[in-house]
Write a protein that holds these residues in place. Structure first.
Motif, short mmCIF file in Angstrom:
data_model
loop_
_atom_site.label_atom_id
_atom_site.label_comp_id
_atom_site.label_asym_id
_atom_site.label_seq_id
_atom_site.Cartn_x
_atom_site.Cartn_y
_atom_site.Cartn_z
N GLY A 144 0.81 -1.11 0.10
CA GLY A 144 0.00 0.04 0.04
C GLY A 144 0.94 1.31 -0.18
O GLY A 144 2.01 1.26 0.34
N PRO B 269 -11.62 6.92 -5.11
CA PRO B 269 -11.46 6.78 -3.65
C PRO B 269 -10.34 5.89 -2.76
O PRO B 269 -10.08 4.92 -3.54
CB PRO B 269 -12.79 6.54 -3.27
N LEU B 270 -9.98 6.34 -1.95
CA LEU B 270 -8.82 5.33 -1.17
C LEU B 270 -9.42 4.51 0.03
O LEU B 270 -10.60 4.79 0.10
CB LEU B 270 -7.90 6.42 -0.66
N ILE B 271 -8.71 3.59 0.21
CA ILE B 271 -9.14 2.76 1.37
C ILE B 271 -8.54 3.18 2.86
O ILE B 271 -7.26 3.44 2.69
CB ILE B 271 -8.62 1.21 1.13
N VAL C 109 -17.12 5.55 2.93
CA VAL C 109 -15.80 5.43 2.97
C VAL C 109 -15.48 3.99 3.04
O VAL C 109 -16.21 3.04 3.53
CB VAL C 109 -15.19 6.20 4.22
N SER D 87 -7.88 -6.62 -1.79
CA SER D 87 -8.86 -7.15 -0.76
C SER D 87 -10.14 -7.24 -1.43
O SER D 87 -10.30 -6.69 -2.41
CB SER D 87 -8.86 -6.19 0.42
N LEU E 131 -18.00 -5.36 -4.50
CA LEU E 131 -17.76 -4.64 -5.78
C LEU E 131 -16.51 -5.03 -6.31
O LEU E 131 -16.05 -4.50 -7.37
CB LEU E 131 -17.32 -3.06 -5.06
#
Ligand code: TXA
Ligand code: MG
Length: 358
Positions: free
Chosen positions: A48, A73-75, A128, A191, A204
């Motif tokens: 990451g 978007p980010l995790i 989020v 993931s 998703l």
């Protein structure tokens, strides 16, 4: 601005035993995160590219380093279940059940975000993505940083996710100050992402936590292939809008009945072509290809057909290796099936731009 990128190797056993050097390196990395800098680190899925996810300017740096569109978007990565509460509006029972069963581990949940999470982290969305990685280096880094770490895969946008520190270096050299090298990752695919803001919950992105495993906890679960997502919607499912993993060569997935025979034919049809041909093979079939072809054909073994985890682990590395070769066309065996194979095929087909030979 060019920076010197430092790589520090971390031994998980030494870190677990509290060895001073390892702890010091992690503290140094956490210090950079708190200063709003970027640090690449290993997780059990892929490497990451981390930044303080609660600092809008820090997450913006991720987009710049990756050359990633700012609406993707980010995790957020956390280290305790309690860390979930400040980041979301509410924690539904489903989320708690999934967290208890699969965290730490390769599962990302989408929930309604709280005010604490900046829109630059979520690509402007009111939801989020959050996960708790199962990797000691990642866990210590998050704990020492005392924040939620926003981290997409540490590749340049559009390239395969990095499964080793050297691949992070390939893409991020000169752009980030530090890479923590924890060796090769265990899983090799990103993931599983599940959206809990819709009912029934929607997968998703398939990953090591399979739809079957999720439905054991949740009951009904739909996968994004089954649901209808309009093109105009913000990119909820990764890869729906953006090009992913595409190798330089043109990649074809061969799905005919006698795959090996068909690949041999296809390669021979290219014998007079100017481009060099490559094959993504399973160990079980390697010999057949080697006997059929001259050395000009680049045969790379991805793993063992009977061990799907070995295939998952090597997929992204193989795509990168082909990028480093002069191969112009690649034929890959297909790995269709359930469980982890769903995730493998999802990534392989994206890399192939869905070019399938049936
Ligand atoms: O295994 C992983 O998940 C790795 C490691 C580093 O944890 N991370 C990763 O991040 O794969 P990334 O950025 O490459 O993929 C995250 C994907 C995005 O492409 C995005 O589509 C989806 O997660 N995502 C993030 N936030 C979302 C949201 N609020 N709603 C829908 N999808 C979201
Ligand atoms: Mg990615």
């Amino acid at each position: 601005m060019e920076k010197k990128t430092k790589i520090i190797t971390i031994d998980r056993d030494l870190l677990a035993n509290g060895e001073e050097g390892a702890i010091h390196a992690l503290k140094q990395a956490a210090h950079l995160i708190r200063e709003g800098e970027l640090v690449a680190f290993p997780t059990e899925t892929v490497y990451g590219l981390g930044a303080n996810g609660l600092d809008a300017d820090a997450s913006k740096k991720i987009y710049a380093a990756k050359e990633r569109p700012s609406d993707n978007p980010l995790i957020l990565h956390i280290v305790n279940i309690e860390d979930l509460y400040p980041l979301v509006k509410e924690v539904p029972k489903e989320a708690m059940d999934l967290a208890k069963r699969f965290w730490p581990g390769p599962l990302t949940m989408i929930l309604e975000k709280s005010e604490r999470v900046p829109l630059s982290t979520t690509g402007g969305l009111s939801t989020v993505a959050i996960r708790m990685p199962d990797d000691l280096i990642a866990q210590v880094l998050i704990r020492e940083s005392q924040t939620a770490i926003a981290a997409p895969s540490a590749n340049r946008s559009g390239r395969p996710s990095p499964t080793k520190a050297k691949y992070v270096y390939e893409d991020m050299q000169g752009k980030i100050p530090l890479i923590l090298d924890g060796g090769a990752v265990g899983i090799g695919l990103e993931s599983t992402i599940i959206d809990l803001t819709v009912k029934p919950a929607r997968v998703l992105r398939p990953g090591a936590i399979t739809a079957t495993m999720l439905s054991e906890v949740l009951g009904e679960v739909v996968s994004s292939e089954q649901s209808h997502i309009s093109e105009s919607e913000a990119p909820k499912a990764p890869g729906m809008k953006y090009r992913h993993y595409a190798p330089k060569a043109s990649l074809f997935v061969v799905e005919t009945e006698d795959v090996v025979k068909r690949i041999v034919e296809l390669v021979k049809e290219q014998a007079d072509a100017r481009v060099r041909v490559g094959v993504i093979a399973t160990a079980e079939h390697e010999e057949v290809y080697r006997k059929a072809f001259q050395e000009k054909v680049l045969v790379k073994v991805i793993g063992e057909r009977k061990d799907e985890r070995s295939i998952a682990k090597n997929l992204f590395a193989i795509l990168r290796e082909f990028d480093g070769s002069d191969v112009g066309i690649i034929y890959s065996e297909s790995f269709k099936g359930d469980g982890m194979r769903t995730a493998i095929m999802n990534r392989l087909l994206k890399a192939a731009g869905h070019q399938v030979i049936r």
